[in-house]
Design a protein around this motif. Structure first.
Motif, PDB file in Angstrom:
ATOM      1  N   MET A 418       0.824  -1.200   0.000  1.00  0.00           N
ATOM      2  CA  MET A 418       0.000   0.000   0.000  1.00  0.00           C
ATOM      3  C   MET A 418       0.862   1.255   0.000  1.00  0.00           C
ATOM      4  O   MET A 418       1.791   1.397   0.789  1.00  0.00           O
ATOM      5  CB  MET A 418      -0.926  -0.005   1.218  1.00  0.00           C
ATOM      6  N   HIS A 419       0.515   2.153  -0.896  1.00  0.00           N
ATOM      7  CA  HIS A 419       1.225   3.432  -1.033  1.00  0.00           C
ATOM      8  C   HIS A 419       0.268   4.557  -0.687  1.00  0.00           C
ATOM      9  O   HIS A 419      -0.905   4.516  -1.061  1.00  0.00           O
ATOM     10  CB  HIS A 419       1.714   3.581  -2.481  1.00  0.00           C
ATOM     11  N   LEU A 420       0.781   5.549   0.044  1.00  0.00           N
ATOM     12  CA  LEU A 420      -0.014   6.744   0.331  1.00  0.00           C
ATOM     13  C   LEU A 420       0.484   7.837  -0.609  1.00  0.00           C
ATOM     14  O   LEU A 420       1.570   8.406  -0.423  1.00  0.00           O
ATOM     15  CB  LEU A 420       0.137   7.137   1.799  1.00  0.00           C
ATOM     16  N   HIS A 421      -0.328   8.083  -1.627  1.00  0.00           N
ATOM     17  CA  HIS A 421       0.076   8.955  -2.728  1.00  0.00           C
ATOM     18  C   HIS A 421      -0.041  10.409  -2.286  1.00  0.00           C
ATOM     19  O   HIS A 421      -1.121  10.869  -1.937  1.00  0.00           O
ATOM     20  CB  HIS A 421      -0.819   8.662  -3.936  1.00  0.00           C
ATOM     21  N   GLY A 422       1.111  11.105  -2.317  1.00  0.00           N
ATOM     22  CA  GLY A 422       1.150  12.500  -1.873  1.00  0.00           C
ATOM     23  C   GLY A 422       1.903  12.663  -0.563  1.00  0.00           C
ATOM     24  O   GLY A 422       2.201  13.779  -0.142  1.00  0.00           O
ATOM     25  N   ALA A 423       2.206  11.532   0.078  1.00  0.00           N
ATOM     26  CA  ALA A 423       2.790  11.609   1.422  1.00  0.00           C
ATOM     27  C   ALA A 423       4.308  11.695   1.376  1.00  0.00           C
ATOM     28  O   ALA A 423       4.953  11.147   0.496  1.00  0.00           O
ATOM     29  CB  ALA A 423       2.389  10.375   2.222  1.00  0.00           C
ATOM     30  N   MET A 715       3.091  12.257 -14.924  1.00  0.00           N
ATOM     31  CA  MET A 715       4.303  11.787 -14.239  1.00  0.00           C
ATOM     32  C   MET A 715       4.226  12.111 -12.756  1.00  0.00           C
ATOM     33  O   MET A 715       3.990  13.243 -12.353  1.00  0.00           O
ATOM     34  CB  MET A 715       5.544  12.433 -14.854  1.00  0.00           C
ATOM     35  N   HIS A 716       4.468  11.102 -11.967  1.00  0.00           N
ATOM     36  CA  HIS A 716       4.338  11.205 -10.511  1.00  0.00           C
ATOM     37  C   HIS A 716       5.682  10.909  -9.867  1.00  0.00           C
ATOM     38  O   HIS A 716       6.372   9.976 -10.256  1.00  0.00           O
ATOM     39  CB  HIS A 716       3.287  10.193 -10.040  1.00  0.00           C
ATOM     40  N   MET A 717       6.040  11.711  -8.871  1.00  0.00           N
ATOM     41  CA  MET A 717       7.230  11.432  -8.057  1.00  0.00           C
ATOM     42  C   MET A 717       6.771  11.179  -6.634  1.00  0.00           C
ATOM     43  O   MET A 717       5.942  11.917  -6.093  1.00  0.00           O
ATOM     44  CB  MET A 717       8.185  12.632  -8.078  1.00  0.00           C
ATOM     45  N   HIS A 718       7.300  10.145  -6.037  1.00  0.00           N
ATOM     46  CA  HIS A 718       7.042   9.903  -4.616  1.00  0.00           C
ATOM     47  C   HIS A 718       7.872  10.883  -3.787  1.00  0.00           C
ATOM     48  O   HIS A 718       8.749  11.555  -4.302  1.00  0.00           O
ATOM     49  CB  HIS A 718       7.412   8.460  -4.253  1.00  0.00           C
ATOM     50  N   LEU A 719       7.601  10.948  -2.531  1.00  0.00           N
ATOM     51  CA  LEU A 719       8.343  11.697  -1.505  1.00  0.00           C
ATOM     52  C   LEU A 719       8.169  13.211  -1.579  1.00  0.00           C
ATOM     53  O   LEU A 719       8.044  13.862  -0.553  1.00  0.00           O
ATOM     54  CB  LEU A 719       9.846  11.359  -1.548  1.00  0.00           C
TER      55      LEU A 719
END
Ligand code: C2O
Ligand code: CU
Ligand code: CU
Length: 855
Positions: A418-423, A715-719
């Motif tokens: 599970m990923h919390l997108h935006g966190a 395009m999405h970057m984590h962190l």
């Protein structure tokens, strides 16, 4: 199209009379139509347009409409009795004007130029189009500019308001007679309006108009030669033929003197007629339409057709996902949660059997987590996916592509992470795609929530399975709040609702349908919001805050209101914008969020307003392609709702100066040859395990996303939350992208914090990010989930901050030495080598300085 050209419509087969020959009637749709736009170079046309024009513009530039019909359905030797041309006049200035038809004396063309609606200015002519100077642009001119036609008109009619108008005269019949006698002379008519003064142009609908009833039609009454009669074809159409001619085209001759028009009495074939409840009855087209069915074509059979279920729109209330209940702590505070992911059935539409979905704590989408800045939340995710017999699943519910990275080694069991997108979350709680857990296993993620308020969403992120796990339902909202936002008194409570928008396809038994083989995109045909297909929401007369999440696999939405009212965007992916932005349409790509306020205060009770979409698939795509126009419906009630004003400023969004960036990275995406799937969407031609992007913690970088493909990639970057710097077109020079033309700044509603950015074909999209919080491996990827599973996803290794990098510029040089010395003598506690400023710090600094940064 040929079928239109020869479109005999309607009427009774009348028995042949031995003494008199009966008149027949045929109705024709145009073969071609176009507009001549007076211009000195003849570069303007509108071949594909929905409208054509006759008369003068306000600037006294003349337009003339051309129209021609294929009359080959009338046999040679027929006698024309009367002719009526009918056209729909759809747009006009006030006042009646005479519009006259002249016989055209030379052939002319209709090509692919398209001027849009209304089309009065025309568009660049394409080869083969008629223009003011050309019969066929660009090489074949008219011998007389503005068209070659007879000096006297054949018929004229005064046209005034929006209505249908007809032209009929003996000369019009004579024109058609001449064309039937000599088909090679049939070039149709040119319609001229009042060309003596300005602002006289009238607009008529063409054969390309969406509403078939508004297209031009020519009705011809004629008498066929002796021996001719109605010839009935197997598809139910009627043609005027003699006995031998009818036999040669496979028809059934009805006898000399029988007629096809005005009503076609040929026996009509039956075909499969589908009804909304999936039932099928063998009916004629007319009977099918009369009973509200959908005709599948002449001679199709119910035995070989599966009728799709048609879902009535806006009959189910919009569900609001429940707020997650903590096991310890408080909702919205520091808390721990248990979240059980399981398979169950949920009814997604009134008219559809329940659907097997995957969800969290018994709901799809999962519950909404409420959290506050600075108060950590721990969630223990349990993979309890079981099959219908209650056994932990060992295989996926949907077909797994075994050669994709992930399943190639780990197989088809439904692994989850599970990923919390935006966190901004430590790497071990970020839902790293390699950290999957199997049915029967669990995994705890802790989110420090050290960031300001924003709308996040959680979803599965398993390597090579994400598209399937999210499609099954593993997603939900996570809302982080802070005091700064609370003080704005935005709509809250019942007036604040997440809208998780997803597209789905269903089999007739209600089960989810997904591409059977691996495809690089998925587009459903039903819009599901918060787990209901095309829901409605009863709204009070006031403001609502909707946190829109595009949780679809591939589909982008351009959302507007059906009454064309503007609404207000207050936030984007990373939280509130600096100030509210009034918008008529917001485009949200997969993974993106839009925080919006819609005000229903001014509408009377009973008003219905649809949230609609007009984004084509394969975005930005061809207009209309694959669009699902309806999303959901708002139904205004009588009670008053939230009335408070939206503050004119929301929060400070300081721009990150570009000068802060020490590293610029270029990220190319392209479809490339790939052994597993033939081709794959990749980044810089590299794969998941190729790690070359190594931003250092506490430094700033610019990333240039170069889109060398025909579609937009989100395009999405984590962190990180980044800012969009600009977008610029590029050309490839020596295989390298080189920016050309202006750098276009983001629109106001894209100028806040973002974690997912729409990167358009042929453009370089630049974003700037400061890497703070945690080091470690974090994914960045295209959020089209099929692309992500393709390996349009890679990892960046965020390196630990360098203790000797005193000015955080990722370079260790003498400036750091001076910065250290300044801190040392100021004794300002900024030294951080042993928590007290002693001479030991000086030696520690020096050894670090000479050893360089850890990597
Ligand atoms: Cu919403 Cu890496 O994803
Ligand atoms: Cu994410
Ligand atoms: Cu993509």
């Amino acid at each position: 199209m040929r079928t239109h050209m020869f479109g005999f419509v309607a009427a009774a087969l009348v028995a042949a009379s031995s003494s008199s020959v009966l008149a027949d009637q045929a109705t024709f749709a145009p073969l071609k139509d176009n507009t001549l736009y007076q211009d000195p170079v003849g570069g303007t046309s509108n071949g594909m347009g929905e409208t054509m024009f006759a008369g003068n513009t306000a600037q006294s530039s003349t337009r003339r409409a051309l129209i021609a019909f294929d009359l080959s359905g009338i046999p040679a030797g027929s006698t024309i009795q009367s002719v009526t041309l009918t056209m729909s006049m759809s747009r006009t200035r006030a006042g009646g004007q005479s519009v006259a038809l002249y016989r055209v004396l030379a052939d002319w063309g209709e090509s692919t130029s398209y001027a849009g609606i209304p089309g009065g200015s025309g568009s660049g002519a394409e080869p083969g189009d008629a223009t003011w100077l050309h019969r066929f642009y660009p090489d074949t001119p008219w011998s007389t500019i503005g068209g070659q036609f007879t000096p006297t008109s054949s018929a004229s009619t005064v046209v005034s308001g929006v209505a249908f108008y007809s032209w009929s005269s003996a000369q019009l019949a004579a024109d058609v007679q001449a064309w039937v006698n000599n088909p090679g002379s049939n070039f149709g008519w040119i319609a001229r309006g009042n060309e003596a003064s300005g602002t006289t142009a009238k607009s008529f609908d063409t054969r390309h108009h969406a509403d078939v009833s508004k297209r031009p039609r020519l009705v011809v009454n004629f008498t066929a030669p002796a021996g001719y009669g109605a010839c009935c074809m197997a598809d139910g159409t009627c043609r005027v033929q003699n006995d031998a001619g009818c036999t040669s085209i496979g028809g059934t001759f009805q006898g000399a003197g029988t007629v096809c028009g005005p009503t076609n009495s040929c026996p009509q074939p039956t075909g499969a007629c589908c009804f909304a409840d999936t039932s099928c009855i063998q009916l004629t087209q007319a009977a099918c339409t009369a009973q509200g069915g959908n005709f599948n074509g002449p001679n199709t059979s119910c035995g070989s057709i599966i009728c799709p279920r048609v879902l009535t729109k806006f009959v189910d209330a919009l569900p609001v996902p429940p707020v997650a209940q903590p096991t310890t702590g408080t909702i919205g505070g520091a808390a721990t949660y248990d979240a059980v992911i399981s398979q169950f059935q949920q009814q997604l539409h009134r008219d559809m059997p329940p659907t097997t979905v995957w969800g969290i704590n018994g709901t799809y989408p999962g519950p909404t987590f409420e959290a506050s800045t600075g108060l950590p939340v721990s969630i223990t995710w349990m993979n309890d996916l079981r099959d219908a017999q209650g056994n932990l699943r060992t295989t996926h519910y949907l077909p797994v592509e075994p050669c994709l990275h992930g399943p190639d080694i780990l197989g088809s069991a439904p692994r989850l992470v599970m990923h919390l997108h935006g966190a901004k979350t430590p790497r071990e709680s970020d839902g790293h795609p390699d950290d999957t857990f199997l049915p029967g296993q669990e995994d705890t993620d802790t989110h420090p929530n050290d960031q300001s308020a924003l709308t996040m969403w959680y979803h599965d992120h398993a390597l090579g399975l994400t598209r399937l796990n999210v499609y099954m339902g593993i997603a939900g909202a996570y809302i982080l709040r802070d005091n700064e936002e609370r003080n704005l008194n935005l709509p809250s409570g019942e007036f604040e609702i997440p809208l998780i928008i997803q597209d789905r396809s269903f089999n007739n038994d209600g089960s989810l349908r997904y591409n059977s083989g691996f495809d690089d995109r998925f587009y459903g045909d039903v819009v599901v919001v918060n787990g209901k297909a095309w829901p409605f929401l009863n709204v009070k007369r006031g403001k609502y805050r909707f946190r829109i999440v595009n949780g679809s696999n591939s589909r982008t939405y351009s959302l507007s209101l059906s009454n064309n009212a503007n609404y207000t965007q207050i936030g984007s992916d990373g939280g509130l914008l600096a100030a509210p932005v009034s918008v008529s349409t917001i485009t949200v790509a997969p993974g993106e969020r839009a925080d919006v306020v819609i005000d229903f205060a001014t509408y009377s009770a009973g008003t219905e307003i649809m949230l609609r979409n007009d984004a084509p698939i394969n975005f930005p795509g061809a207009p209309g392609d694959g669009v699902i126009p309806e999303v959901m419906n708002f139904v205004v009630q009588s009670q008053a709702g939230h009335q408070g004003a939206i503050p004119v400023t929301l929060r400070a969004v300081p721009r990150i100066p570009e000068s802060q960036a020490r590293v610029v990275r270029t990220i190319n995406f392209q479809q490339m040859a790939f052994p597993c799937t033939g081709t794959a969407w990749l980044i810089n031609g590299l794969l998941w395990d190729d790690i070359v992007e190594t931003p250092r913690l506490n430094t700033t970088e610019v990333w240039r996303f170069v889109n060398r493909s025909p579609i937009m990639h989100p395009m999405h970057m984590h962190l990180v939350q980044f800012q969009i710097l600009d977008r610029q077109a590029f050309e490839i020079v020596n295989n390298l992208p080189v920016g050309v033309g202006p750098r276009v700044l983001p629109l106001a509603n894209e100028a806040g914090w973002k974690d997912t950015v729409q990167t358009y074909p042929g453009e370089i999209t630049r974003v700037i990010a400061r890497f703070t919080g945690y080091s470690g491996m974090y994914p960045y990827h295209c959020h089209i989930l099929e692309h992500e599973d393709h390996e349009m996803m890679r990892q960046m290794a965020v390196l630990p901050a360098c203790p000797c990098d005193f000015n955080n510029d990722a370079i260790i040089d003498s400036r750091d030495y001076f910065a250290f010395i300044a801190s040392f003598f100021a004794n300002n506690g900024d030294i951080n080598f042993d928590n007290a400023t002693t001479s030991q710090d000086f030696f520690d600094f020096l050894s670090c300085f000479f050893a360089g940064c850890p990597s």
